[in-house]
Design an enzyme around this catalytic site. Structure first.
Site, PDB file in Angstrom:
ATOM      1  N   ILE A   1       1.409  -2.712  -7.761  1.00 45.38           N
ATOM      2  CA  ILE A   1       0.820  -4.025  -8.009  1.00 45.38           C
ATOM      3  C   ILE A   1       1.192  -4.524  -9.401  1.00 45.38           C
ATOM      4  CG2 ILE A   1      -1.292  -5.381  -8.031  1.00 45.38           C
ATOM      5  CD1 ILE A   1      -0.444  -4.111  -5.294  1.00 45.38           C
TER       6      ILE A   1
ATOM      7  N   GLU B   1       0.849  -1.186   0.000  1.00 47.08           N
ATOM      8  CA  GLU B   1       0.000   0.000   0.000  1.00 47.08           C
ATOM      9  C   GLU B   1       0.887   1.240   0.000  1.00 47.08           C
ATOM     10  OE1 GLU B   1      -3.626  -2.147   2.512  1.00 47.08           O
ATOM     11  OE2 GLU B   1      -2.681  -0.341   3.314  1.00 47.08           O
ATOM     12  N   PRO B   2       0.336   2.417  -0.267  1.00 44.06           N
ATOM     13  CA  PRO B   2       1.164   3.625  -0.310  1.00 44.06           C
ATOM     14  C   PRO B   2       2.009   3.829   0.946  1.00 44.06           C
ATOM     15  CG  PRO B   2      -0.983   4.089  -1.245  1.00 44.06           C
ATOM     16  CD  PRO B   2      -1.057   2.695  -0.696  1.00 44.06           C
TER      17      PRO B   2
ATOM     18  N   SER C   1       7.244  -2.888   3.252  1.00 44.81           N
ATOM     19  CA  SER C   1       7.849  -3.962   4.033  1.00 44.81           C
ATOM     20  C   SER C   1       6.979  -4.369   5.222  1.00 44.81           C
ATOM     21  CB  SER C   1       9.231  -3.531   4.533  1.00 44.81           C
ATOM     22  OG  SER C   1      10.091  -3.234   3.448  1.00 44.81           O
TER      23      SER C   1
ATOM     24  N   ARG D   1      36.159  -4.838 -29.151  1.00 42.47           N
ATOM     25  CA  ARG D   1      36.565  -3.441 -29.022  1.00 42.47           C
ATOM     26  C   ARG D   1      38.093  -3.332 -28.920  1.00 42.47           C
ATOM     27  NH1 ARG D   1      36.362   1.967 -29.920  1.00 42.47           N
ATOM     28  NH2 ARG D   1      36.712   3.210 -28.025  1.00 42.47           N
TER      29      ARG D   1
ATOM     30  N   GLU E   1      17.719  -4.509   3.037  1.00 42.90           N
ATOM     31  CA  GLU E   1      17.781  -4.265   4.485  1.00 42.90           C
ATOM     32  C   GLU E   1      16.919  -5.264   5.254  1.00 42.90           C
ATOM     33  OE1 GLU E   1      19.320  -1.089   2.240  1.00 42.90           O
ATOM     34  OE2 GLU E   1      17.296  -1.902   2.134  1.00 42.90           O
TER      35      GLU E   1
ATOM     36  N   GLU F   1       9.839  -7.903  -3.015  1.00 41.97           N
ATOM     37  CA  GLU F   1       9.894  -9.143  -2.224  1.00 41.97           C
ATOM     38  C   GLU F   1      10.786  -8.977  -0.992  1.00 41.97           C
ATOM     39  OE1 GLU F   1       8.321 -12.087  -2.313  1.00 41.97           O
ATOM     40  OE2 GLU F   1       7.077 -11.513  -4.018  1.00 41.97           O
TER      41      GLU F   1
ATOM     42  N   GLY G   1       9.227 -16.831  -3.119  1.00 44.61           N
ATOM     43  CA  GLY G   1       9.217 -15.552  -3.826  1.00 44.61           C
ATOM     44  C   GLY G   1      10.589 -14.902  -3.858  1.00 44.61           C
ATOM     45  N   ARG G   2      11.283 -14.960  -2.757  1.00 43.05           N
ATOM     46  CA  ARG G   2      12.613 -14.351  -2.690  1.00 43.05           C
ATOM     47  C   ARG G   2      13.628 -15.159  -3.489  1.00 43.05           C
ATOM     48  NH1 ARG G   2      11.377 -12.930   3.628  1.00 43.05           N
ATOM     49  NH2 ARG G   2      10.391 -10.914   3.181  1.00 43.05           N
TER      50      ARG G   2
END
Length: 381
Positions: free
Chosen positions: A156, A126-127, A131, A269, A370, A366, A243-244
């Site tokens: 989202i 949410e705004p 975390s 190069r 920190e 996710e 998820g992480r």
């Protein structure tokens, strides 16, 4: 601990890499510049089971284990993080439906997600609450045999393209600690009051959809509760490790893409009468990029194995270690890739500037770096 990939895992990698090289890489820059959602590529990816590959076979998915899914994600992001994100996040939130949803939810939505017909979004942040998931302010109030949802969700993924949403709400605003009052709801996005606003001024992964979601008197039947009332936070915790680990694989993929470009450029190069790869400063830089990325990859695979083994404490620790290590490394490696390219890396003639922009998000979503340090320290100390 050894993580020798099986023949099946190798075959999955080769299949995704071929798809990435043939289908994604040729149009990656175009989708980034136009900020266009790659629905045609998503439909093609679904034909190869690259969309939500963890969905069980009985619901039309590939039934891949976590390590296989991690390899798919890694290779999609190696081809292009923006398009890779759009494909890889198509089933975002479907794990909640798969594990805690009623059978009718699974039968209605999982096959549609697996075949690319529908997308799912997970409305958590949410705004004022990223975390701090327990602090969410979106509320679902009981009204007869329905719940009425009001709130504002932010950042989202798939917000404007999803057909169904998993919405985290407060169903008990007085309970302490706050995490005990959270409930997950299944909300079709065509429900009255579900309104989205596209966020298209992103730094990176521009081919992926992102939105703000407003829920204004959204009514859903009581049967749309996913799992148990007031248990949503604990249900959500079941997916933090996977998820992480997935984000760690994203970071490994984009880091590898940056290495590939730095290697190719240093082999063509010339400067001062020799290829730049023959300068020790450049060769050592690329050596460190490769070594650190391989370490991140190994840690990510170990996290995936821990998730599949079902050891929650071990999975939590290694997933946070993998995400922290891989995401920090991805940004560093992308930065070094630009350095190898010199001025040419600072413009869109080469994809390394895009990789730098794309890699940055992996340190945020996710759970920020920190937050990962807090989790790791909490387990160690």
């Amino acid at each position: 601990m050894s993580f020798q990939l099986s023949d099946e895992h190798q075959a999955i990698r080769e299949a995704v890499r071929e798809f990435g090289e043939n289908e994604i890489e040729p149009v990656a820059r175009e989708h980034d510049e136009n900020k266009s959602y790659p629905i045609d590529l998503i439909e093609k990816a679904a034909e190869f089971d690259f969309v939500a590959p963890g969905i069980p076979v009985e619901y039309g998915g590939a039934g891949m284990d976590t390590l296989s899914s991690v390899i798919v994600t890694e290779e999609l992001w190696r081809a292009d993080p923006g398009i890779g994100s759009a494909i890889g996040s198509r089933g975002f939130g479907s794990n909640m439906i798969r594990k805690y949803g009623d059978e009718w939810m699974k039968e209605e939505w999982l096959p549609r997600i697996a075949n690319g017909e529908s997308a799912c979004c997970s409305c958590i942040s949410e705004p004022a609450h990223g975390s701090n998931v327990a602090g969410i302010e979106t509320v679902a109030e009981k009204d007869g045999d329905e719940y009425v949802i009001n709130g504002n969700k932010m950042w989202i993924t798939n917000g404007t393209v999803a057909d169904v949403a998993v919405v985290m709400t407060k169903t008990d605003t007085d309970v302490e600690p706050q995490r005990k009052g959270i409930t997950a709801f299944l909300v079709p996005t065509d429900t009255d009051g579900f309104e989205t606003t596209k966020i298209d001024n992103k730094l990176g992964i521009r081919a992926s959809d992102l939105a703000e979601v407003q829920l204004n008197d959204v009514r859903v039947p009581e049967k749309n509760v996913i799992g148990d009332v007031n248990k949503g936070f604990y249900q959500l915790m079941d997916f933090f490790a996977s998820g992480r680990t997935s984000v760690a694989s994203q970071a490994v993929g984009v880091a590898q893409a940056a290495i590939d470009e730095a290697k190719a450029y240093s082999n063509e190069r010339e400067q001062g009468g020799q290829l730049i790869k023959d300068y020790q400063a450049v060769s050592h830089m690329i050596a460190e990029m490769a070594a650190n990325t391989e370490a991140a990859r190994s840690l990510t695979y170990r996290a995936a194995a821990a998730v599949d083994n079902g050891n929650d404490q071990e999975a939590t620790r290694f997933a946070s270690m993998a995400k922290l290590t891989a995401s920090e490394n991805a940004v560093d490696v992308a930065d070094d890739a630009i350095q190898v390219h010199g001025g040419a890396g600072f413009v869109t003639d080469h994809p390394v500037e895009r990789y730098y922009r794309d890699a940055r998000i992996t340190k945020i979503y996710e759970g920020t770096s920190e937050i990962q340090k807090n989790i790791i320290a909490g387990q160690i100390l």
